[in-house]
Design a protein around this motif. Structure first.
Motif, PDB file in Angstrom:
ATOM      1  N   TYR A  11      -1.210  11.241 -11.865  1.00  0.00           N
ATOM      2  CA  TYR A  11      -2.631  10.971 -11.681  1.00  0.00           C
ATOM      3  C   TYR A  11      -3.003  11.379 -10.263  1.00  0.00           C
ATOM      4  CZ  TYR A  11      -2.288   8.334 -15.994  1.00  0.00           C
ATOM      5  OH  TYR A  11      -2.094   7.962 -17.289  1.00  0.00           O
ATOM      6  N   HIS A  12      -3.461  12.585 -10.149  1.00  0.00           N
ATOM      7  CA  HIS A  12      -3.694  13.166  -8.837  1.00  0.00           C
ATOM      8  C   HIS A  12      -4.689  12.331  -8.037  1.00  0.00           C
ATOM      9  CE1 HIS A  12      -3.942  16.190  -5.761  1.00  0.00           C
ATOM     10  NE2 HIS A  12      -5.251  16.216  -5.873  1.00  0.00           N
ATOM     11  N   GLY A  13      -4.305  11.998  -6.811  1.00  0.00           N
ATOM     12  CA  GLY A  13      -5.197  11.294  -5.909  1.00  0.00           C
ATOM     13  C   GLY A  13      -5.023   9.794  -5.891  1.00  0.00           C
ATOM     14  N   PHE A  14      -4.462   9.212  -6.943  1.00  0.00           N
ATOM     15  CA  PHE A  14      -4.200   7.771  -6.950  1.00  0.00           C
ATOM     16  C   PHE A  14      -2.814   7.537  -6.372  1.00  0.00           C
ATOM     17  CE2 PHE A  14      -7.451   8.168 -10.178  1.00  0.00           C
ATOM     18  CZ  PHE A  14      -8.228   7.041  -9.993  1.00  0.00           C
ATOM     19  N   ASP A  15      -2.739   6.636  -5.419  1.00  0.00           N
ATOM     20  CA  ASP A  15      -1.444   6.384  -4.791  1.00  0.00           C
ATOM     21  C   ASP A  15      -1.397   4.952  -4.291  1.00  0.00           C
ATOM     22  OD1 ASP A  15       1.095   6.930  -4.019  1.00  0.00           O
ATOM     23  OD2 ASP A  15       0.578   8.445  -2.528  1.00  0.00           O
ATOM     24  N   LEU A  16      -0.190   4.435  -4.170  1.00  0.00           N
ATOM     25  CA  LEU A  16       0.020   3.089  -3.650  1.00  0.00           C
ATOM     26  C   LEU A  16       0.670   3.169  -2.281  1.00  0.00           C
ATOM     27  CD1 LEU A  16       1.387   1.057  -6.703  1.00  0.00           C
ATOM     28  CD2 LEU A  16      -0.918   1.048  -5.777  1.00  0.00           C
ATOM     29  N   SER A  17       0.285   2.272  -1.410  1.00  0.00           N
ATOM     30  CA  SER A  17       0.927   2.170  -0.101  1.00  0.00           C
ATOM     31  C   SER A  17       0.877   0.714   0.337  1.00  0.00           C
ATOM     32  CB  SER A  17       0.219   3.072   0.918  1.00  0.00           C
ATOM     33  OG  SER A  17      -1.140   2.675   1.061  1.00  0.00           O
ATOM     34  N   CYS A  18       1.594   0.420   1.402  1.00  0.00           N
ATOM     35  CA  CYS A  18       1.634  -0.948   1.922  1.00  0.00           C
ATOM     36  C   CYS A  18       1.007  -1.006   3.302  1.00  0.00           C
ATOM     37  CB  CYS A  18       3.081  -1.446   1.995  1.00  0.00           C
ATOM     38  SG  CYS A  18       3.863  -1.667   0.396  1.00  0.00           S
ATOM     39  N   THR A  19       0.270  -2.067   3.586  1.00  0.00           N
ATOM     40  CA  THR A  19      -0.312  -2.280   4.908  1.00  0.00           C
ATOM     41  C   THR A  19       0.703  -2.987   5.795  1.00  0.00           C
ATOM     42  OG1 THR A  19      -1.224  -4.432   4.309  1.00  0.00           O
ATOM     43  CG2 THR A  19      -2.586  -2.481   3.845  1.00  0.00           C
ATOM     44  N   ASN A  20       0.371  -3.116   7.077  1.00  0.00           N
ATOM     45  CA  ASN A  20       1.274  -3.796   8.004  1.00  0.00           C
ATOM     46  C   ASN A  20       1.464  -5.271   7.668  1.00  0.00           C
ATOM     47  OD1 ASN A  20       1.663  -1.443   9.468  1.00  0.00           O
ATOM     48  ND2 ASN A  20      -0.071  -1.847  10.843  1.00  0.00           N
ATOM     49  N   ASP A  21       0.473  -5.849   6.969  1.00  0.00           N
ATOM     50  CA  ASP A  21       0.614  -7.259   6.584  1.00  0.00           C
ATOM     51  C   ASP A  21       1.101  -7.398   5.138  1.00  0.00           C
ATOM     52  OD1 ASP A  21      -1.684  -6.258   5.500  1.00  0.00           O
ATOM     53  OD2 ASP A  21      -2.931  -8.005   5.932  1.00  0.00           O
ATOM     54  N   LYS A  23       0.291  -5.969   2.320  1.00  0.00           N
ATOM     55  CA  LYS A  23      -0.629  -5.904   1.195  1.00  0.00           C
ATOM     56  C   LYS A  23      -0.484  -4.531   0.536  1.00  0.00           C
ATOM     57  CE  LYS A  23      -2.548  -9.929   1.945  1.00  0.00           C
ATOM     58  NZ  LYS A  23      -2.361 -11.067   0.995  1.00  0.00           N
ATOM     59  N   ILE A  24      -0.591  -4.501  -0.782  1.00  0.00           N
ATOM     60  CA  ILE A  24      -0.482  -3.240  -1.517  1.00  0.00           C
ATOM     61  C   ILE A  24      -1.879  -2.663  -1.708  1.00  0.00           C
ATOM     62  CG2 ILE A  24       0.312  -2.126  -3.640  1.00  0.00           C
ATOM     63  CD1 ILE A  24       2.235  -4.486  -3.976  1.00  0.00           C
ATOM     64  N   VAL A  25      -2.033  -1.403  -1.356  1.00  0.00           N
ATOM     65  CA  VAL A  25      -3.330  -0.743  -1.398  1.00  0.00           C
ATOM     66  C   VAL A  25      -3.290   0.371  -2.434  1.00  0.00           C
ATOM     67  CG1 VAL A  25      -4.949   0.676  -0.098  1.00  0.00           C
ATOM     68  CG2 VAL A  25      -3.869  -1.289   0.998  1.00  0.00           C
ATOM     69  N   LEU A  26      -4.320   0.427  -3.273  1.00  0.00           N
ATOM     70  CA  LEU A  26      -4.500   1.527  -4.213  1.00  0.00           C
ATOM     71  C   LEU A  26      -5.536   2.478  -3.635  1.00  0.00           C
ATOM     72  CD1 LEU A  26      -4.180   2.944  -6.962  1.00  0.00           C
ATOM     73  CD2 LEU A  26      -5.957   1.417  -7.850  1.00  0.00           C
ATOM     74  N   LYS A  27      -5.096   3.661  -3.280  1.00  0.00           N
ATOM     75  CA  LYS A  27      -5.999   4.668  -2.712  1.00  0.00           C
ATOM     76  C   LYS A  27      -6.582   5.489  -3.840  1.00  0.00           C
ATOM     77  CE  LYS A  27      -6.241   8.462   0.606  1.00  0.00           C
ATOM     78  NZ  LYS A  27      -7.482   7.938   1.189  1.00  0.00           N
ATOM     79  N   MET A  28      -7.906   5.663  -3.816  1.00  0.00           N
ATOM     80  CA  MET A  28      -8.587   6.438  -4.837  1.00  0.00           C
ATOM     81  C   MET A  28      -8.797   7.869  -4.359  1.00  0.00           C
ATOM     82  SD  MET A  28     -11.406   3.684  -6.209  1.00  0.00           S
ATOM     83  CE  MET A  28     -12.040   3.355  -4.563  1.00  0.00           C
ATOM     84  N   PRO A  29      -8.957   8.813  -5.312  1.00  0.00           N
ATOM     85  CA  PRO A  29      -9.111  10.223  -4.926  1.00  0.00           C
ATOM     86  C   PRO A  29     -10.324  10.446  -4.034  1.00  0.00           C
ATOM     87  CG  PRO A  29      -8.706  10.001  -7.294  1.00  0.00           C
ATOM     88  CD  PRO A  29      -8.938   8.621  -6.764  1.00  0.00           C
ATOM     89  N   ALA A  30     -10.150  11.275  -3.018  1.00  0.00           N
ATOM     90  CA  ALA A  30     -11.238  11.707  -2.121  1.00  0.00           C
ATOM     91  C   ALA A  30     -12.049  10.539  -1.609  1.00  0.00           C
ATOM     92  CB  ALA A  30     -12.136  12.707  -2.847  1.00  0.00           C
ATOM     93  N   SER A  31     -11.368   9.474  -1.208  1.00  0.00           N
ATOM     94  CA  SER A  31     -12.081   8.279  -0.767  1.00  0.00           C
ATOM     95  C   SER A  31     -11.405   7.676   0.442  1.00  0.00           C
ATOM     96  CB  SER A  31     -12.118   7.242  -1.903  1.00  0.00           C
ATOM     97  OG  SER A  31     -12.677   6.022  -1.445  1.00  0.00           O
ATOM     98  N   SER A  32     -12.238   7.185   1.342  1.00  0.00           N
ATOM     99  CA  SER A  32     -11.712   6.446   2.490  1.00  0.00           C
ATOM    100  C   SER A  32     -11.661   4.957   2.194  1.00  0.00           C
ATOM    101  CB  SER A  32     -12.582   6.708   3.733  1.00  0.00           C
ATOM    102  OG  SER A  32     -13.926   6.315   3.465  1.00  0.00           O
ATOM    103  N   ASN A  33     -12.234   4.550   1.041  1.00  0.00           N
ATOM    104  CA  ASN A  33     -12.219   3.152   0.633  1.00  0.00           C
ATOM    105  C   ASN A  33     -10.964   2.849  -0.173  1.00  0.00           C
ATOM    106  OD1 ASN A  33     -14.924   2.248   1.563  1.00  0.00           O
ATOM    107  ND2 ASN A  33     -15.633   3.814   0.114  1.00  0.00           N
ATOM    108  N   ASN A  34     -10.384   1.701   0.059  1.00  0.00           N
ATOM    109  CA  ASN A  34      -9.175   1.307  -0.638  1.00  0.00           C
ATOM    110  C   ASN A  34      -9.406   0.036  -1.447  1.00  0.00           C
ATOM    111  OD1 ASN A  34      -7.560   3.402   0.434  1.00  0.00           O
ATOM    112  ND2 ASN A  34      -7.274   2.240   2.330  1.00  0.00           N
ATOM    113  N   LEU A  35      -8.775  -0.018  -2.583  1.00  0.00           N
ATOM    114  CA  LEU A  35      -8.748  -1.232  -3.384  1.00  0.00           C
ATOM    115  C   LEU A  35      -7.404  -1.916  -3.151  1.00  0.00           C
ATOM    116  CD1 LEU A  35     -10.212   0.206  -6.709  1.00  0.00           C
ATOM    117  CD2 LEU A  35     -11.407  -1.184  -5.008  1.00  0.00           C
ATOM    118  N   PHE A  36      -7.416  -3.219  -3.048  1.00  0.00           N
ATOM    119  CA  PHE A  36      -6.190  -3.963  -2.820  1.00  0.00           C
ATOM    120  C   PHE A  36      -5.639  -4.458  -4.153  1.00  0.00           C
ATOM    121  CE2 PHE A  36      -8.158  -3.844   1.252  1.00  0.00           C
ATOM    122  CZ  PHE A  36      -7.113  -3.814   2.158  1.00  0.00           C
TER     123      PHE A  36
END
Length: 465
Positions: A11-21, A23-36
């Motif tokens: 699923y191009h553009g969707f990715d998971l990453s972890c914050t320093n605290d 928290k798991i973040v779902l990054k959406m395609p072509a977006s600077s906004n993240n869903l937790f």
């Protein structure tokens, strides 16, 4: 890995990453906004999300489009919305449920603000002067409550979803330490993806000999399969040198662990259970041959590749050697022999016996059935004084002569089950593919009650040597 292959299977553009605290973040395609991410349920393929900004992100609405790999869960509080681009006015903040201000979007006019209008509200009552309509969206969860940090659920439909990538990679590299077994193309470990879901991760061998063909082959095959008697692919990881396939964990291991003689009371499952397992395996193979858009030929049916869940429901596993073909294709071309010695059909070795086809799996199933009957490897010999006899032929001779199977069976009903499994196995052992029944017929034979199954023609009359 070939980037084009990755794009076609993720699923191009969707990715998971972890914050320093943490928290798991779902990054959406072509977006600077993240869903937790609050929670991921791999069993139901659901992901719970929330966001921390003051206004819902504009990209959030794109999850309702049919092209989105992640979809909102249907519910009674889903609404239709229309998005408008408007010059900013303070009075537009006072419409609550009907008018929601959205977060900044990279394509927005910098002098305007994007608003979502709930279509249940009367547009005439909302100040939309000088506004431009952008898009209509259907079946969106109530974003007025989402703005108050309410959790929302998304669902993904494909097991190859890229959501699993970073999550699975972290788990595979740091927590899969309980080795379950070794397969031809990799090692299988037990692991945990969440508090509810145990998994078995097959870490493929780090080899460039086939350019990852075994990985892409099994990944592509398992993405097509959904059946109670076929192991379920939860996700995958392909990053650098790590290539792994993540499957549901089946606590009773492989059928190989339970292939013991009926004399061994400690590990013998009982004839009723063996019959259920044989029928389940047959249904799984029949589904692979007939239940998908493409026919799937497994080429490695054997007890080691039949896994058992907590209720001893069998699941066909290990699709590293599988091949796809059209359902009307009667023959398959092969450049190399596929399978495990003792389970490989004669035509796979030599075309003198016929064409390679789905009937090759039928032959392998015969070997598995006769092992279940005899509680031993069928290609070991039966020693009787100084004579040595091929086990399937020995079974056939007993049935043809009307003798019992000389297997320790106390109940007459169990004797009928053992005889039925043996007869079905002998139908599948026919040397020429055309003489073997398709798996649909095998299922019907195993489902039949009574002792009226016909004994097949003798497949050993010209092969005793």
């Amino acid at each position: 890995m070939d980037p084009s292959w990755w794009r076609s299977h993720s699923y191009h553009g969707f990715d998971l990453s972890c914050t320093n605290d943490n928290k798991i973040v779902l990054k959406m395609p072509a977006s600077s906004n993240n869903l937790f991410v609050e929670r991921i349920d791999y069993t139901s393929q659901e992901i719970e999300i929330y966001y921390r900004s003051n206004h819902p992100p504009r990209e959030f609405f794109d999850l309702s489009l049919s092209s989105s790999p992640l979809q909102f869960m249907p519910g009674p509080h889903n609404y239709n919305y229309t998005l408008f681009s408007c010059p900013y006015l303070e009075e537009r903040l006072s419409y609550g449920f009907c008018l929601i201000k959205l977060g900044l979007y990279y394509l927005d006019n910098p002098e305007n603000q994007t608003y979502a209008v709930n279509t249940q509200c009367s547009v005439d009552r909302i100040a939309l002067v000088s506004c431009t309509k952008l898009h209509d969206y259907t079946s969106i969860p109530d974003i007025s409550t989402f703005a108050m940090k309410k959790i929302m659920k998304l669902h993904w439909s494909k097991p190859s979803c890229r959501i699993a990538k970073r999550w699975a990679r972290h788990r595979i590299t740091s927590q899969f330490k309980d080795k379950l077994g070794q397969e031809a193309y990799g090692t299988v470990f037990k692991g945990k993806l969440s508090s509810e879901l145990l998994v078995a991760a097959k870490i493929l061998n780090n080899s460039n000999e086939n350019n990852g063909e075994d990985f892409t082959n099994e990944m592509g095959t398992m993405g097509l399969v959904h059946h109670v008697n076929v192991v379920r692919l939860v996700g995958f990881c392909a990053d650098g040198f790590i290539r792994a396939l993540v499957y549901e964990f089946l606590p009773n291991g492989s059928l190989q662990n339970f292939l013991s003689s009926a004399d061994n009371k400690n590990s013998f499952l009982g004839w009723d259970k063996l019959q259920d397992i044989a029928l389940g395996i047959a249904k799984g193979i029949e589904y692979l041959h007939q239940g998908c858009d493409h026919r799937i030929l497994h080429f490695d049916i054997k007890p080691h590749n039949i896994l058992l869940d907590q209720n001893f429901t069998p699941k066909v596993s290990d699709f590293g050697l599988a091949k796809l073909c059209s359902r009307d294709q009667s023959a398959l071309s092969m450049t190399t022999v596929r399978g495990t010695m003792g389970y490989i059909a004669p035509e796979v070795f030599s075309r003198n016996f016929g064409n390679v086809s789905y009937k090759s799996d039928v032959y392998s199933f015969r070997t598995l059935l006769l092992e279940m009957v005899g509680g031993r490897k069928n290609f070991k010999v039966i020693e009787d004084s100084t004579s040595q006899v091929y086990f399937p032929e020995w079974i056939y001779n007993l049935l043809e002569q009307g003798d019992d199977l000389r297997i320790h069976i106390e109940d007459q009903g169990d004797a009928k089950i053992a005889e039925k499994l043996a007869i079905v196995g002998l139908w599948c052992v026919q040397w020429h593919p055309i003489d073997r029944p398709p798996m649909k017929n095998v299922v019907h034979m195993l489902e039949r009650e009574g002792d009226n199954l016909a004994i097949p023609p003798n497949p050993f009359c010209s092969t005793s040597n």
